[in-house]
Design an enzyme around this catalytic site. Structure first.
Site, PDB file in Angstrom:
ATOM      1  N   LYS A 206       6.945  69.634 -63.951  1.00 25.24           N
ATOM      2  CA  LYS A 206       5.534  69.248 -63.969  1.00 25.24           C
ATOM      3  C   LYS A 206       5.282  68.220 -65.077  1.00 25.24           C
ATOM      4  O   LYS A 206       4.498  68.456 -66.004  1.00 25.24           O
ATOM      5  CB  LYS A 206       4.681  70.504 -64.166  1.00 25.24           C
ATOM      6  CG  LYS A 206       3.586  70.642 -63.110  1.00 25.24           C
ATOM      7  CD  LYS A 206       2.932  72.004 -63.179  1.00 25.24           C
ATOM      8  CE  LYS A 206       1.558  72.003 -62.561  1.00 25.24           C
ATOM      9  NZ  LYS A 206       1.523  71.812 -61.111  1.00 25.24           N
TER      10      LYS A 206
ATOM     11  N   GLU B  25       6.047  68.088 -49.940  1.00 21.21           N
ATOM     12  CA  GLU B  25       4.844  68.798 -50.367  1.00 21.21           C
ATOM     13  C   GLU B  25       3.696  67.815 -50.426  1.00 21.21           C
ATOM     14  O   GLU B  25       3.873  66.629 -50.144  1.00 21.21           O
ATOM     15  CB  GLU B  25       5.066  69.474 -51.730  1.00 21.21           C
ATOM     16  CG  GLU B  25       5.416  68.504 -52.847  1.00 21.21           C
ATOM     17  CD  GLU B  25       5.546  69.203 -54.196  1.00 21.21           C
ATOM     18  OE1 GLU B  25       4.734  70.079 -54.492  1.00 21.21           O
ATOM     19  OE2 GLU B  25       6.465  68.838 -54.951  1.00 21.21           O
TER      20      GLU B  25
ATOM     21  N   ARG C  61       8.508  77.684 -66.739  1.00 20.56           N
ATOM     22  CA  ARG C  61       8.573  76.388 -66.072  1.00 20.56           C
ATOM     23  C   ARG C  61       8.391  75.260 -67.091  1.00 20.56           C
ATOM     24  O   ARG C  61       9.026  74.218 -66.991  1.00 20.56           O
ATOM     25  CB  ARG C  61       7.498  76.322 -64.977  1.00 20.56           C
ATOM     26  CG  ARG C  61       7.600  75.074 -64.119  1.00 20.56           C
ATOM     27  CD  ARG C  61       6.778  75.197 -62.855  1.00 20.56           C
ATOM     28  NE  ARG C  61       5.349  75.275 -63.136  1.00 20.56           N
ATOM     29  CZ  ARG C  61       4.440  75.570 -62.213  1.00 20.56           C
ATOM     30  NH1 ARG C  61       4.796  75.821 -60.969  1.00 20.56           N
ATOM     31  NH2 ARG C  61       3.157  75.609 -62.533  1.00 20.56           N
TER      32      ARG C  61
HETATM   33  C1  PLP Z   1       1.492  72.433 -59.867  1.00 20.50           C
HETATM   34  C2  PLP Z   1       2.012  71.916 -58.586  1.00 20.50           C
HETATM   35  C3  PLP Z   1       2.210  72.754 -57.468  1.00 20.50           C
HETATM   36  C4  PLP Z   1       1.759  74.186 -57.426  1.00 20.50           C
HETATM   37  O1  PLP Z   1       2.343  75.013 -58.371  1.00 20.50           O
HETATM   38  P1  PLP Z   1       1.664  76.412 -58.735  1.00 20.50           P
HETATM   39  O2  PLP Z   1       2.551  76.987 -59.767  1.00 20.50           O
HETATM   40  O3  PLP Z   1       1.621  77.207 -57.500  1.00 20.50           O
HETATM   41  O4  PLP Z   1       0.307  76.086 -59.227  1.00 20.50           O
HETATM   42  C5  PLP Z   1       2.788  72.213 -56.338  1.00 20.50           C
HETATM   43  N1  PLP Z   1       3.144  70.909 -56.294  1.00 20.50           N
HETATM   44  C6  PLP Z   1       2.951  70.074 -57.329  1.00 20.50           C
HETATM   45  C7  PLP Z   1       3.372  68.649 -57.189  1.00 20.50           C
HETATM   46  C8  PLP Z   1       2.383  70.547 -58.501  1.00 20.50           C
HETATM   47  O5  PLP Z   1       2.178  69.725 -59.519  1.00 20.50           O
END
Ligand code: PLP
Length: 408
Positions: A255, A291, A153
């Site tokens: 991210k 989300e 990722r």
């Molecule tokens: C990190 C994150 C997640 C969750 O990702 P994981 O890989 O399950 O930890 C979901 N939404 C956002 C906006 C994030 O930054």
């Protein structure tokens, strides 16, 4: 490790937004694309890099304290605060390098950056988050949950943000080194985990808008308990109608650090009203849920589970991906699709997933002043999936999927 050797290697300087990069003379102008390109193309060879050497260096790792437990930590009341640990991992990549060179551990401490570093001026940065769990005392050692997924990722995000990324092997190795160096800070089984925070930042100096000429990959760690102050109890969410987290064509699907400061305001406003977090809607129709600030969303109705499809505006969570698989293993039909506000408010059960939050049940969602309630507690799917997931992560159940990576 078969899973690692098959991983795609990203050549950091290979391309950015379609510009082919030659590492020979002047080839970086294509990448930099501005008048400053000429100056910046010299990278650290032309620009003073006094700040490069300022990082605390580790002459020899002092391991004398490693087997003692984490001092006077109250393991029962960890929460998600920052408890600084002993070591961090640092690795660099400069313009013209074939990739990141061998990194090293150093004492945890401040990092000095040029005032004109890419990350400080233009937000050129990514973060990751994963956890190390302490195995039972009979087994010893620690486990990581799907760390190659975090590495991949980061590579996808780096491509979007015009940065070179560590290889999957480098990433996982660095995470393991960080865990071992900070082993005394891994909470006892059942009390929490060592949260590991990899960062990839444009550390080099740049003035015109262009990718930085040097990058730093850094990992630090902190022991954590539960993310929400509610602990494992269900949370209340507020649907945000004005402010959006992501837009089509933007960076919501990676991210990048740039995604998070803009959501502090709605998050703080919601917290002041007693909500744990905000639920974001799609910015085009304002009708589909996406989300929360840092976790993905699932809705359950009858035997069907749905979660918003990731198409660029939703962060593709590794917990989300794992929960989809675990729910299917339990015989549920799981759909990745558009989830409307109507789907949400008429659901039987709603829950959030993420590395930090785990699987957190949602007891109410407030939309346009109306509070909608959902099933929580015993006999819920979220409870079952929470158990399935944490049993694998903590080494209590056999890992039939090969999701865990041992650190010994
Ligand atoms: C990190 C994150 C997640 C969750 O990702 P994981 O890989 O399950 O930890 C979901 N939404 C956002 C906006 C994030 O930054």
């Amino acid at each position: 490790m078969a899973v690692l050797s098959s991983a795609k290697r990203v050549l950091p300087w290979a391309s950015c937004n379609g510009h082919a990069l030659a590492r020979v003379s002047g080839g970086l102008r294509g990448l930099l694309g501005t008048a400053d390109g000429a100056a910046a193309a010299g990278g650290c060879s032309l620009l003073p890099c006094r700040w490069r050497s300022s990082l605390p260096q580790l002459d020899s790792v002092d391991r004398s304290d490693e087997d003692s437990s984490g001092g006077d930590i109250d393991w029962d009341n960890l929460g998600f605060g920052l408890t600084p640990t002993d070591y961090m991992y640092v690795m660099r990549c400069s313009q013209g390098d074939a990739g990141f060179s061998r990194g090293e551990l150093s004492r945890y401490g401040n990092v000095e950056l040029s005032p004109s570093s890419g990350v400080l001026n233009y937000g050129q940065g990514l973060f990751e988050g994963l956890k190390a769990y302490r195995r039972s005392s009979e087994m010893g050692g620690y486990t990581l949950f799907r760390p190659e997924e975090n590495a991949r990722r980061m590579q996808v995000g780096a491509e979007r943000m015009c940065m070179p990324a560590p290889s999957v092997e480098q990433f996982v190795h660095a995470v393991k080194q960080t865990v071992l160096a900070n082993r005394r800070w891994v909470p006892p089984q059942g009390k929490g985990a060592l949260y590991i925070r990899p960062l990839l930042i444009g550390s080099g100096a740049i003035l015109g808008l262009a990718p930085a000429p040097e990058y730093m990959f850094l990992i630090y760690a902190a022991p954590v308990g539960t993310y929400f102050k509610e602990g494992l109890a269900a949370i209340n969410l507020l649907v945000e109608e004005e402010i959006h987290r992501a837009m089509p064509g933007g960076t919501g699907g990676v991210k990048t650090i740039a995604n998070y400061a803009p959501v502090l305001k709605p998050q703080m406003d919601a917290k002041s009203k007693g909500f744990a977090d905000v639920l974001y809607l799609d910015p085009v129709h304002k009708r589909y849920v996406e989300e929360a600030s840092s976790c993905n969303l699932f809705v359950v109705k009858g035997g069907a589970v749905a979660t918003p499809a990731t198409a660029g505006t939703i962060l593709p969570g590794i917990t989300r991906k794992s929960i989809i698989e675990l729910a299917r293993d339990r015989g549920y039909q799981v759909e990745e699709r558009l989830v409307s506000i109507d789907d949400l408010v008429s659901a039987d059960e709603v829950f959030c997933t993420g590395t930090a939050v785990g699987v957190t049940p949602v007891s109410t969602v407030t939309y346009q002043g109306t509070r909608y309630e959902f099933r929580t507690g015993q006999d819920t799917l979220s409870r079952e999936l929470y158990t399935d997931l944490t049993s694998i992560q903590m080494g209590l159940a056999e890992d039939k999927k090969g999701w865990t990576v041992a650190v010994d």
